[in-house]
Write an enzyme that holds these catalytic residues in place. Sequence first.
Site, PDB file in Angstrom:
ATOM      1  N   GLU A 138       0.819  -1.212   0.000  1.00 41.91           N
ATOM      2  CA  GLU A 138       0.000   0.000   0.000  1.00 41.91           C
ATOM      3  C   GLU A 138       0.856   1.267   0.000  1.00 41.91           C
ATOM      4  O   GLU A 138       0.741   2.121   0.882  1.00 41.91           O
ATOM      5  CB  GLU A 138      -0.972  -0.007   1.181  1.00 41.91           C
ATOM      6  CG  GLU A 138      -1.974  -1.156   1.138  1.00 41.91           C
ATOM      7  CD  GLU A 138      -2.830  -1.247   2.393  1.00 41.91           C
ATOM      8  OE1 GLU A 138      -2.618  -0.434   3.327  1.00 41.91           O
ATOM      9  OE2 GLU A 138      -3.691  -2.132   2.461  1.00 41.91           O
ATOM     10  N   GLU A 288      -6.112  -8.354  -0.181  1.00 43.25           N
ATOM     11  CA  GLU A 288      -6.616  -8.263   1.191  1.00 43.25           C
ATOM     12  C   GLU A 288      -8.101  -7.932   1.141  1.00 43.25           C
ATOM     13  O   GLU A 288      -8.528  -7.107   0.336  1.00 43.25           O
ATOM     14  CB  GLU A 288      -5.909  -7.159   1.991  1.00 43.25           C
ATOM     15  CG  GLU A 288      -4.428  -7.347   2.211  1.00 43.25           C
ATOM     16  CD  GLU A 288      -3.829  -6.222   3.059  1.00 43.25           C
ATOM     17  OE1 GLU A 288      -4.601  -5.495   3.731  1.00 43.25           O
ATOM     18  OE2 GLU A 288      -2.602  -6.064   3.044  1.00 43.25           O
TER      19      GLU A 288
END
Length: 649
Positions: A138, A288
């Site tokens: 991320e 995720e």
Amino acid sequence: MSWYPEQWPEARWATDLAMMRQAGFNTVRLAEFAWSRMEPSDGRFDFAWLDRAIAAAHAAGMQVVLGTPTAAPPAWMSQAYPEILRVDENGTRAEHGGRRHFSFASARYRTFATRIAAEMAKHYGRDPRILGWQIDNEVGPPSFDPEAQALWHAFLAKRYGTIETLNRRWTTHYWSQHYDNFAQVPLRATGQHNPGLLLDFKHFVTATWVDYVQAQAGAIRAVADPRQWVTTNTMFWNAGFDHFAMHRDLDLASWDNYIPDGRPDWLANAANHDLVRGYKQRNFWLMETQPGRVDWVPVNRALDRGQTRELAWQAIGHGADAVLYWQWRSALNGQEQYHGAMLGADGTPYPIFDESAQVAHDAAAAGPALAGTEPVGKIAMLFSYDSRWAIDLQRHHRDFDPIKQFTAWYRPLRSLSQAVHIVPIDADLKRYPLVVAPSLHVVTQAEADRLAGYVRAGGHLVLGPRSGMKDDANALWPQRQPGPLADLLGAQVEQYYALDAAAPLSGALGNGETSIWAETIAPRAKDVEILERYGPSNGWLDGKPAAVTRRVGKGRITYVGVWPDEAMLRGFARRLLEEAKVAPVIPDAPAALEVMERAGAGKRMLILINHGDAPLSPALPAGAKPVTGDLRDGSLPAHGVAVVALPAD
């Protein structure tokens, strides 16, 4: 499944892996936060524990994705080399103990990051148990340290060539902003700065992050088996960098799907998936997703029973070839100890475990039928990060949120057509009879020429308000909207207005109103057709054209200068789809029913989700045969899922 063996006694590993396998999970993601365990001191590497973890996962029948651990550098590095730490826009240097606290511009940090990626690749790059690699985790926050400033100046010099060109493109004679050299240009992301500077900051951040990720990818690819793919996981409608550019040289796209408030808006979430698929215009991984809840918003509400399963199947329907959960077990400590997980800190299942296990077993049953398929896209929507950023920097109306506006158009187009692709402006558009750009605010001459070619060859291009206003330096086009597309349209925007009260609309698109934004359009060519006019309003709008269309070559261009209300947008979408001869697989589907078609390898598959609280009876096409799921006697229960095979064309 995100599994962190370094956080737990080794004696527990076999138990965890056996539970995963029994639940139907078949893939673990490892090591993306384990740098201090893999390199406990500068240049001393320890992969023995990871060797054992991978061996245990393989013995349990699990595939492995390895993450490079560069989102969380070890304490020895932060202490010995404080210059690697990120500096925010106010000049405050980050401290150790969180994550992403490094400067993306630090040459020293990049050396360390590339080194750990290379060492991992030397160790595992030829290991057949490793499916692929996730670079970092991320990525996003920029830095404003001296090294970042030097990179910024070098970026501007490369982009513009001479300071005179920058001055011209940014119109720096305004407010005496003229620069004598690139070193004078401040590095800023916000504030009352030149719009060209602020948009180019986004370009700089994109280029810097892409280079950072590609450096690690290159270190891995130099030694790894080419069958091991390389990706990086991204988030939501992240505005930090251009995700199309980020994924251009990666092997697949992946992202992390979270519903922070625990109340999914399924159409808005569908747009997220379609955007991610658009990064490479092929299937992606969901790296995720939340098992129930998150822990980082004011009220961390859990998803309702059945919704975790709905979200997994929605991802698959929109092109996910894998769904991984974050995480396996609640950590005993750390910033995310309250986050949803499959197991509690005591090592026993939470209530969400069984629902996620059902997803795994159903996906395994449907896997052979879905293999080789991808989402069908009957129409396209154009998404431009430059346009999104430029509008966000100068909304002109506080409520002109470019993502909300894009989603407002997506909703009726998706629900009525049941198949939308979201693509970048440089995508090959010839396969789509209809292309909609809700606000193509920034457009270059080359891009306009490509779009004009699409129209002349037979496509229908629909532009929303604020389109064709700026170039890629965030400067106004000297010709009025839609700028370099005005000649093609045969009309131009006479004036634009931010509204504090709704203005009425009437015409061929139906009756309704626009709030937030209104543009008056002046036809210039005789063959321009006026579709919609304003009713009595503020005097400036009264009776003026609000939407126009024109046939050009074999195709058509339409300009809609308003943000119509929901009912009017739906009526307009229906008209556009009828004209393009685009029909849904299941006509008149209930509002709560999501219909997703995947096709390929001689197969056509439907994934149906009932997002509502009452049973539905979808009108399936002739010859449809259930493969797996909850469809019983033609009825799909509340929060039910079904995978259905259709006769091949």
